[in-house]
Write a protein that holds these residues in place. Structure first.
Motif, short mmCIF file in Angstrom:
data_model
loop_
_atom_site.label_atom_id
_atom_site.label_comp_id
_atom_site.label_asym_id
_atom_site.label_seq_id
_atom_site.Cartn_x
_atom_site.Cartn_y
_atom_site.Cartn_z
N ASP A 124 0.72 0.82 3.08
CA ASP A 124 0.83 1.93 4.03
C ASP A 124 -0.54 2.12 4.68
OD1 ASP A 124 1.47 4.21 5.44
OD2 ASP A 124 1.27 5.55 3.71
N ASP B 64 -2.65 2.43 8.86
CA ASP B 64 -2.50 2.53 10.31
C ASP B 64 -3.72 2.05 11.08
OD1 ASP B 64 -2.32 5.95 9.44
OD2 ASP B 64 -4.18 4.83 9.78
N GLY C 249 -4.82 5.10 4.23
CA GLY C 249 -4.31 4.60 5.49
C GLY C 249 -5.19 3.58 6.19
#
Length: 269
Positions: free
Chosen positions: A60, A62, A38
């Protein structure tokens, strides 16, 4: 002017990467961006935005951790800020610089494009990802804001531009070999098992490779100091230790040159 651009995507031990490449008049440069647990580590170059933006859209993650402010590592940060609204972290010393229009030599704009302004947050000393805790290791020398990132759980170390090559032949004018030596010594005090470089990619036997680079720089430093003590000026030392002329020196107008290795050692001790 015709630049040849390409990229290749891959995965190594749960680390996804994109390696973007630019070639022009015999000079070939490349840069990696990584995604792991992440976390996006570095954003690629603006000149290769079609490649890196596709990678970013499919990845993917964040949060974004940037090893240092150079344009080949921050070139698509503005795109992430605009499209993903995710936190971007960089060393506090270069937050203001990155928020402004980039200013660097034309040849670097040719290869890497013009990095757009972006807004980052202060890099913490440690951070957490989805399944791990990370150490942020201060590793200046190549750039004054340079960081390396260590995943404590996996032992994977992301070294930015600390490694690049085992033997150093040319450096940027603002680089410091003595400071790079200190950074290598610092990072080698940590427990890591794999090394991912932002220009070399996955480094086989990474700890041993970093130790060899350190030893090579220590030997080079001693050679420079010995020749200096014998009364040789910097230009003569460069001729003795680095007789070969590298294309990047001519192409960069001397911003990349072996002479900077010599002068940084002479000034650094």
């Amino acid at each position: 002017m015709l630049l040849k651009k390409s990229s290749n995507f891959g995965e190594k031990n749960d680390v996804c990467y994109l390696n973007g490449k630019v070639k022009f008049q015999g000079v070939a440069l490349n840069v990696y961006s990584y995604v792991v647990d992440g976390v996006l580590i570095d954003t690629g170059a603006q000149s290769l935005r079609k490649h890196f933006e596709t990678f970013i859209e499919q990845a993917d993650f964040d949060q974004v951790m940037i090893t240092h402010f150079h344009e080949d590592h921050t070139g698509c940060a503005a795109y992430i800020e605009k499209t993903k609204k995710l936190p971007i972290y960089i060393d506090e010393k270069t937050i203001d610089y990155c928020a402004q229009r980039a200013d660097y030599p034309f040849y670097r704009q040719l290869f890497w494009g013009r990095r757009k302004p972006f807004h980052a947050q202060v890099m913490p000393e440690t951070f957490t990802s989805r399944n791990a805790t990370w150490d942020v290791i201060d590793t200046p020398g190549h750039a004054y804001d340079h960081k390396a990132f260590l995943n404590r759980q996996t032992g994977q170390l992301f070294t930015g531009d600390l490694y690049v090559n085992e033997k150093t032949r040319v450096i940027l004018e603002e680089e410091s070999v003595p400071t790079i030596i200190q950074s290598l010594e610092r990072v080698l005090t940590y427990d890591f098992h794999e090394v991912f470089c932002n220009h070399k990619g996955f480094v086989e036997d990474g700890r041993i490779a970093l130790e060899r680079k350190l030893n090579n720089l220590l030997a080079l430093q001693q050679d420079v100091l010995t020749l200096q003590q014998q009364g040789n000026p910097a230009t003569e030392i460069r001729s003795k230790l680095f007789p070969r002329k590298y294309p990047i020196t001519r192409f960069s107008g001397g911003e990349w040159d072996s002479i900077h290795i010599v002068t940084s050692i002479m000034k650094g001790l």
